[in-house]
Write a protein that holds these residues in place. Structure first.
Motif, mmCIF file in Angstrom:
data_model
loop_
_atom_site.group_PDB
_atom_site.id
_atom_site.type_symbol
_atom_site.label_atom_id
_atom_site.label_comp_id
_atom_site.label_asym_id
_atom_site.label_seq_id
_atom_site.Cartn_x
_atom_site.Cartn_y
_atom_site.Cartn_z
ATOM 1 N N GLU A 24 -24.658 -15.520 -24.597
ATOM 2 C CA GLU A 24 -24.847 -16.744 -25.388
ATOM 3 C C GLU A 24 -25.507 -16.463 -26.750
ATOM 4 O OE1 GLU A 24 -24.416 -20.777 -26.129
ATOM 5 O OE2 GLU A 24 -23.639 -19.675 -24.424
ATOM 6 N N PRO A 25 -26.603 -15.660 -26.840
ATOM 7 C CA PRO A 25 -27.187 -15.368 -28.156
ATOM 8 C C PRO A 25 -26.210 -14.628 -29.086
ATOM 9 C CG PRO A 25 -28.766 -14.831 -26.440
ATOM 10 C CD PRO A 25 -27.469 -15.152 -25.758
ATOM 11 N N ILE A 26 -25.414 -13.722 -28.503
ATOM 12 C CA ILE A 26 -24.444 -12.983 -29.331
ATOM 13 C C ILE A 26 -23.385 -13.935 -29.870
ATOM 14 C CG2 ILE A 26 -22.613 -11.243 -29.245
ATOM 15 C CD1 ILE A 26 -24.415 -9.664 -27.304
ATOM 16 N N VAL A 27 -22.898 -14.840 -29.031
ATOM 17 C CA VAL A 27 -21.899 -15.825 -29.470
ATOM 18 C C VAL A 27 -22.492 -16.724 -30.563
ATOM 19 C CG1 VAL A 27 -20.557 -17.844 -28.744
ATOM 20 C CG2 VAL A 27 -20.568 -15.782 -27.337
ATOM 21 N N GLY A 28 -23.747 -17.175 -30.369
ATOM 22 C CA GLY A 28 -24.402 -18.016 -31.377
ATOM 23 C C GLY A 28 -24.565 -17.291 -32.707
ATOM 24 N N LEU A 29 -24.963 -16.020 -32.630
ATOM 25 C CA LEU A 29 -25.118 -15.212 -33.851
ATOM 26 C C LEU A 29 -23.781 -15.022 -34.547
ATOM 27 C CD1 LEU A 29 -26.998 -13.493 -35.624
ATOM 28 C CD2 LEU A 29 -26.469 -11.551 -34.140
ATOM 29 N N SER A 30 -22.741 -14.784 -33.760
ATOM 30 C CA SER A 30 -21.397 -14.608 -34.321
ATOM 31 C C SER A 30 -20.922 -15.880 -35.030
ATOM 32 C CB SER A 30 -20.425 -14.223 -33.207
ATOM 33 O OG SER A 30 -19.113 -14.192 -33.691
ATOM 34 N N VAL A 31 -21.136 -17.033 -34.403
ATOM 35 C CA VAL A 31 -20.741 -18.312 -35.016
ATOM 36 C C VAL A 31 -21.521 -18.535 -36.319
ATOM 37 C CG1 VAL A 31 -20.850 -20.822 -34.718
ATOM 38 C CG2 VAL A 31 -19.969 -19.388 -32.880
ATOM 39 N N ASP A 32 -22.825 -18.241 -36.298
ATOM 40 C CA ASP A 32 -23.659 -18.394 -37.486
ATOM 41 C C ASP A 32 -23.164 -17.492 -38.623
ATOM 42 O OD1 ASP A 32 -25.927 -19.378 -38.950
ATOM 43 O OD2 ASP A 32 -26.897 -17.439 -38.593
ATOM 44 N N ALA A 42 -23.445 -14.768 -8.451
ATOM 45 C CA ALA A 42 -23.134 -15.823 -9.427
ATOM 46 C C ALA A 42 -24.374 -16.146 -10.263
ATOM 47 C CB ALA A 42 -22.626 -17.067 -8.724
ATOM 48 N N GLY A 43 -25.548 -16.185 -9.614
ATOM 49 C CA GLY A 43 -26.798 -16.446 -10.336
ATOM 50 C C GLY A 43 -27.097 -15.338 -11.338
ATOM 51 N N CYS A 44 -26.892 -14.072 -10.917
ATOM 52 C CA CYS A 44 -27.104 -12.938 -11.847
ATOM 53 C C CYS A 44 -26.155 -13.018 -13.039
ATOM 54 C CB CYS A 44 -26.909 -11.612 -11.102
ATOM 55 S SG CYS A 44 -28.247 -11.237 -9.953
ATOM 56 N N ALA A 45 -24.889 -13.370 -12.763
ATOM 57 C CA ALA A 45 -23.910 -13.489 -13.848
ATOM 58 C C ALA A 45 -24.309 -14.605 -14.812
ATOM 59 C CB ALA A 45 -22.527 -13.753 -13.270
ATOM 60 N N LEU A 46 -24.796 -15.740 -14.246
ATOM 61 C CA LEU A 46 -25.229 -16.853 -15.090
ATOM 62 C C LEU A 46 -26.419 -16.475 -15.961
ATOM 63 C CD1 LEU A 46 -23.623 -19.439 -14.742
ATOM 64 C CD2 LEU A 46 -25.625 -20.478 -13.707
ATOM 65 N N VAL A 47 -27.417 -15.798 -15.368
ATOM 66 C CA VAL A 47 -28.590 -15.353 -16.124
ATOM 67 C C VAL A 47 -28.151 -14.370 -17.214
ATOM 68 C CG1 VAL A 47 -30.719 -14.003 -15.974
ATOM 69 C CG2 VAL A 47 -30.272 -15.800 -14.309
ATOM 70 N N GLY A 48 -27.272 -13.428 -16.855
ATOM 71 C CA GLY A 48 -26.763 -12.458 -17.833
ATOM 72 C C GLY A 48 -26.038 -13.135 -18.992
ATOM 73 N N TYR A 49 -25.256 -14.172 -18.650
ATOM 74 C CA TYR A 49 -24.525 -14.890 -19.702
ATOM 75 C C TYR A 49 -25.495 -15.548 -20.686
ATOM 76 C CZ TYR A 49 -21.731 -18.419 -22.026
ATOM 77 O OH TYR A 49 -21.144 -19.201 -22.983
ATOM 78 N N PHE A 50 -26.507 -16.270 -20.139
ATOM 79 C CA PHE A 50 -27.419 -16.992 -21.024
ATOM 80 C C PHE A 50 -28.406 -16.066 -21.744
ATOM 81 C CE2 PHE A 50 -26.096 -20.675 -18.425
ATOM 82 C CZ PHE A 50 -25.712 -21.499 -19.461
ATOM 83 N N VAL A 51 -28.709 -14.914 -21.181
ATOM 84 C CA VAL A 51 -29.660 -13.996 -21.814
ATOM 85 C C VAL A 51 -28.966 -13.078 -22.825
ATOM 86 C CG1 VAL A 51 -31.218 -12.040 -21.350
ATOM 87 C CG2 VAL A 51 -31.306 -14.060 -19.916
#
Length: 198
Positions: free
Chosen positions: A33-41, A21-30
């Protein structure tokens, strides 16, 4: 067997799940999350550009852009280049004569020459076989500074005059104490001519 793998296998099942779960969380935020932010932008910027294009399209269709309205207020209306050069030149010559007569200009001299239109939006919009030309009338006369300014203003406001491309004013050589100046004004009419079919 690797010591890390041995330690992982020695962990209780809940600790193993917590590690995944920790690895999945780190993977999500690394990664995610940046890809989603870039897509929204990118979507936000695209929506802004799309709304700008819609506004520009509406403005172009209405024919009342702010720049065009400002230009008309400053310089007056301009007739589009005439497809019948003879009629356009008759109207142009008549307007020039009216302006000079209105301001009491006598003994004016006119020379007319035809020049090709340089590259620009007008030449790019022409159909095959059409050619844009500048018919330049060079008008010379002697008058007072105020009268020359009035003639120039009226020529600039005339729809038949596409452009006043050159103005030259100099003192007359006859009498240095006189207020008379010699003016040379190059006024242009733009026409579209059709070439002969081959």
């Amino acid at each position: 067997m690797s010591p890390l793998l041995a330690r992982y296998r020695a962990l209780p099942r809940t600790a193993r799940w917590a590690l995944w779960a920790g690895c999945a969380l780190v993977g999500y935020f690394v990664i995610v999350e940046p890809i989603v932010g870039l897509s929204v932008d990118l979507h936000t910027r695209a929506d802004g550009r799309a709304s700008l294009l819609v506004a520009l399209d509406r403005e172009a269709q209405s024919g009342h852009s702010h720049q065009a309205a400002t230009a008309v207020a400053k310089f007056g209306l301009v007739d589009p280049p005439g497809n019948v050069p003879e009629q356009a030149m008759l109207a142009f010559n008549k307007r020039v004569s009216e302006v000079l007569e209105k301001h009491g200009v006598r003994n004016s001299r006119h020379t007319t020459r035809t020049l090709p239109m340089g590259p620009g939006p007008l030449t790019l919009s022409l159909a095959t076989g059409e050619k844009a030309e500048r018919r330049v009338a060079e008008i010379q006369f002697d008058s007072t500074p105020e009268n020359i300014a009035s003639v120039l203003a009226d020529l600039e406001r005339s729809p038949e005059v596409a452009s006043v491309s050159r103005v030259q004013v100099r003192r007359t050589e006859r009498d240095s104490s006189s207020r008379l100046l010699h003016a040379t004004i190059a006024a242009e009419a733009w026409v579209i001519t059709r070439g002969r079919a081959r």
